[in-house]
Write a protein that holds these residues in place. Structure first.
Motif, PDB file in Angstrom:
ATOM      1  N   ALA A  36       1.380  -1.263   0.080  1.00 18.05           N
ATOM      2  CA  ALA A  36      -0.055  -0.372  -0.017  1.00 18.05           C
ATOM      3  C   ALA A  36       1.289   1.065  -0.133  1.00 18.05           C
ATOM      4  N   ARG A  37       1.844   1.354   0.332  1.00 16.66           N
ATOM      5  CA  ARG A  37       2.935   2.248   0.836  1.00 16.66           C
ATOM      6  C   ARG A  37       3.984   2.798  -0.073  1.00 16.66           C
ATOM      7  N   GLY A  38       4.146   1.364  -1.517  1.00 13.90           N
ATOM      8  CA  GLY A  38       4.645   1.800  -2.427  1.00 13.90           C
ATOM      9  C   GLY A  38       5.737   1.537  -2.235  1.00 13.90           C
ATOM     10  N   LEU A  39       6.431   0.731  -0.788  1.00 14.02           N
ATOM     11  CA  LEU A  39       7.885   1.064  -0.759  1.00 14.02           C
ATOM     12  C   LEU A  39       8.486  -0.051  -1.892  1.00 14.02           C
ATOM     13  N   LYS A  40       9.660   0.600  -2.090  1.00 16.46           N
ATOM     14  CA  LYS A  40      10.634  -0.197  -3.311  1.00 16.46           C
ATOM     15  C   LYS A  40      11.844  -1.621  -2.396  1.00 16.46           C
ATOM     16  N   ILE A  41      11.395  -2.453  -1.914  1.00  7.75           N
ATOM     17  CA  ILE A  41      12.748  -2.692  -0.932  1.00  7.75           C
ATOM     18  C   ILE A  41      12.758  -4.338  -1.178  1.00  7.75           C
ATOM     19  N   GLN A  42      14.095  -4.827  -0.850  1.00  5.63           N
ATOM     20  CA  GLN A  42      14.416  -6.419  -1.246  1.00  5.63           C
ATOM     21  C   GLN A  42      14.184  -6.696   0.381  1.00  5.63           C
ATOM     22  N   LEU A  43      13.078  -7.543   0.960  1.00  9.46           N
ATOM     23  CA  LEU A  43      13.360  -8.336   2.019  1.00  9.46           C
ATOM     24  C   LEU A  43      13.970  -9.813   1.576  1.00  9.46           C
ATOM     25  N   ARG A  44      15.062  -9.996   3.154  1.00  9.57           N
ATOM     26  CA  ARG A  44      15.453 -11.597   3.434  1.00  9.57           C
ATOM     27  C   ARG A  44      15.096 -12.196   4.329  1.00  9.57           C
ATOM     28  N   LEU A  45      14.894 -13.298   4.203  1.00  7.68           N
ATOM     29  CA  LEU A  45      15.128 -14.250   5.962  1.00  7.68           C
ATOM     30  C   LEU A  45      15.948 -15.049   5.458  1.00  7.68           C
ATOM     31  N   HIS A  46      16.935 -15.190   5.855  1.00 10.36           N
ATOM     32  CA  HIS A  46      18.490 -15.800   6.177  1.00 10.36           C
ATOM     33  C   HIS A  46      17.724 -16.966   7.493  1.00 10.36           C
ATOM     34  N   ASN A  47      17.624 -16.538   8.105  1.00  9.44           N
ATOM     35  CA  ASN A  47      17.734 -16.921   9.857  1.00  9.44           C
ATOM     36  C   ASN A  47      17.156 -18.231   9.878  1.00  9.44           C
ATOM     37  N   GLY A  48      16.058 -19.324   9.390  1.00  7.13           N
ATOM     38  CA  GLY A  48      15.807 -20.594   9.350  1.00  7.13           C
ATOM     39  C   GLY A  48      14.407 -20.467   9.539  1.00  7.13           C
ATOM     40  N   VAL A  49      13.263 -19.233   8.168  1.00  8.63           N
ATOM     41  CA  VAL A  49      12.146 -19.978   8.437  1.00  8.63           C
ATOM     42  C   VAL A  49      11.580 -21.831   8.987  1.00  8.63           C
ATOM     43  N   ARG A  50      10.552 -21.614   9.181  1.00  8.38           N
ATOM     44  CA  ARG A  50      10.323 -22.985   9.478  1.00  8.38           C
ATOM     45  C   ARG A  50       9.133 -23.533   8.595  1.00  8.38           C
ATOM     46  N   VAL A  51       8.598 -24.764   8.197  1.00  6.40           N
ATOM     47  CA  VAL A  51       8.245 -25.613   7.111  1.00  6.40           C
ATOM     48  C   VAL A  51       7.333 -24.963   7.500  1.00  6.40           C
ATOM     49  N   ASP A  52       6.756 -25.250   8.463  1.00  8.80           N
ATOM     50  CA  ASP A  52       5.477 -25.199   8.801  1.00  8.80           C
ATOM     51  C   ASP A  52       4.269 -24.365   9.339  1.00  8.80           C
ATOM     52  N   GLU A  53       5.295 -22.995   8.486  1.00  8.45           N
ATOM     53  CA  GLU A  53       4.774 -21.903   9.273  1.00  8.45           C
ATOM     54  C   GLU A  53       4.716 -20.946   7.944  1.00  8.45           C
ATOM     55  N   VAL A  54       4.083 -21.631   6.697  1.00  8.11           N
ATOM     56  CA  VAL A  54       4.500 -20.718   5.963  1.00  8.11           C
ATOM     57  C   VAL A  54       3.276 -21.859   4.596  1.00  8.11           C
ATOM     58  N   SER A  55       2.366 -21.016   3.765  1.00  4.42           N
ATOM     59  CA  SER A  55       1.707 -21.360   2.025  1.00  4.42           C
ATOM     60  C   SER A  55       1.612 -20.622   1.149  1.00  4.42           C
TER      61      SER A  55
ATOM     62  N   GLU B 171       7.622 -34.516   4.328  1.00  2.09           N
ATOM     63  CA  GLU B 171       6.756 -34.320   3.042  1.00  2.09           C
ATOM     64  C   GLU B 171       6.568 -32.337   3.454  1.00  2.09           C
ATOM     65  N   GLN B 172       6.540 -31.972   4.472  1.00  2.55           N
ATOM     66  CA  GLN B 172       6.370 -30.517   4.586  1.00  2.55           C
ATOM     67  C   GLN B 172       7.904 -29.679   4.139  1.00  2.55           C
ATOM     68  N   VAL B 173       8.426 -30.605   4.381  1.00  2.78           N
ATOM     69  CA  VAL B 173      10.051 -29.927   3.721  1.00  2.78           C
ATOM     70  C   VAL B 173       9.785 -29.792   2.093  1.00  2.78           C
ATOM     71  N   LYS B 174       9.735 -30.626   1.551  1.00  3.80           N
ATOM     72  CA  LYS B 174       9.363 -30.410   0.360  1.00  3.80           C
ATOM     73  C   LYS B 174       8.359 -29.301  -0.390  1.00  3.80           C
ATOM     74  N   LYS B 175       7.241 -29.742   0.828  1.00  6.30           N
ATOM     75  CA  LYS B 175       6.349 -28.646  -0.103  1.00  6.30           C
ATOM     76  C   LYS B 175       6.567 -27.590  -0.163  1.00  6.30           C
ATOM     77  N   ALA B 176       7.156 -27.425   1.228  1.00  5.92           N
ATOM     78  CA  ALA B 176       7.179 -25.342   1.523  1.00  5.92           C
ATOM     79  C   ALA B 176       8.144 -24.816   0.758  1.00  5.92           C
ATOM     80  N   VAL B 177       8.958 -25.746   0.075  1.00 12.45           N
ATOM     81  CA  VAL B 177      10.786 -25.428  -0.554  1.00 12.45           C
ATOM     82  C   VAL B 177       9.842 -25.060  -2.062  1.00 12.45           C
TER      83      VAL B 177
END
Length: 182
Positions: free
Chosen positions: A106-125, A162-168
């Motif tokens: 909504a604010r039109g920010l033009k940035i790149q965001l990165r998550l290197h710390n280890g996102v859990r595979v069971d916390e994404v869709s 199986e969760q790993v494969k799906k999330a990746v």
């Protein structure tokens, strides 16, 4: 060793760190236009190898989406285009992540965001990852730790292959660069 003290519950009360007291132009990442932020503290999981609970606690505490995006805007106005979010469990509250993404868009920010710390595979869709891509997330790293179900159970990681494969796959389908931590 100092005695334990109570954890800060309302992280929105903390100011943006005053990095002006450092000679930032001497830092390699700063010269690349990269700054790191933390939007939450604590991790409720019990992975046996992790010590983060000793410094951040097990209770998950987080900054509001508005507060996070205010800091993103602050850094972007200072010329920072790449922002590494170093949370331990950034996606633990998908609705919060969606709200952060919606505000960035909504604010039109033009940035790149990165998550290197280890996102859990069971916390994404797939939907969350697509929204994250739209908001500027360019890379993430999943905290997989092992390719063995037996080892994952012993680690008390509470995920499966199986969760790993799906999330990746979902992350790659969304167009987000994907790495894994072992």
């Amino acid at each position: 060793e100092t005695p334990n003290r109570s954890l800060i519950k309302d992280l929105d009360k903390l100011p943006i760190p005053d990095y002006d007291v450092f000679e930032l132009d001497k830092y390699y990442r700063w010269k690349q236009g990269v700054v790191s932020i933390i939007t939450s503290r604590g991790c409720p999981f019990h992975c046996v190898f992790c010590s983060i609970y000793l410094t951040m606690g097990r209770q998950f505490r987080y900054r509001s989406p508005e507060n996070v995006v205010l800091e993103l805007e602050y850094w972007n106005k200072r010329g920072m285009t790449k922002i590494d979010i170093n949370d331990d469990v950034f996606t633990i509250l998908p609705k919060r992540v969606e709200e952060i993404c919606d505000l960035i868009i909504a604010r039109g920010l033009k940035i790149q965001l990165r998550l290197h710390n280890g996102v859990r595979v069971d916390e994404v869709s797939p939907e969350l990852l697509k929204k994250m891509k739209q908001a500027g997330f360019t890379s993430l790293s999943f905290g997989i730790e092992s390719g063995s179900e037996k080892v994952l159970k012993r680690m008390k990681k509470s995920i499966n292959i199986e969760q790993v494969k799906k999330a990746v796959q979902w992350s790659m389908d969304a167009g987000i660069e994907t790495t894994v931590n072992f």
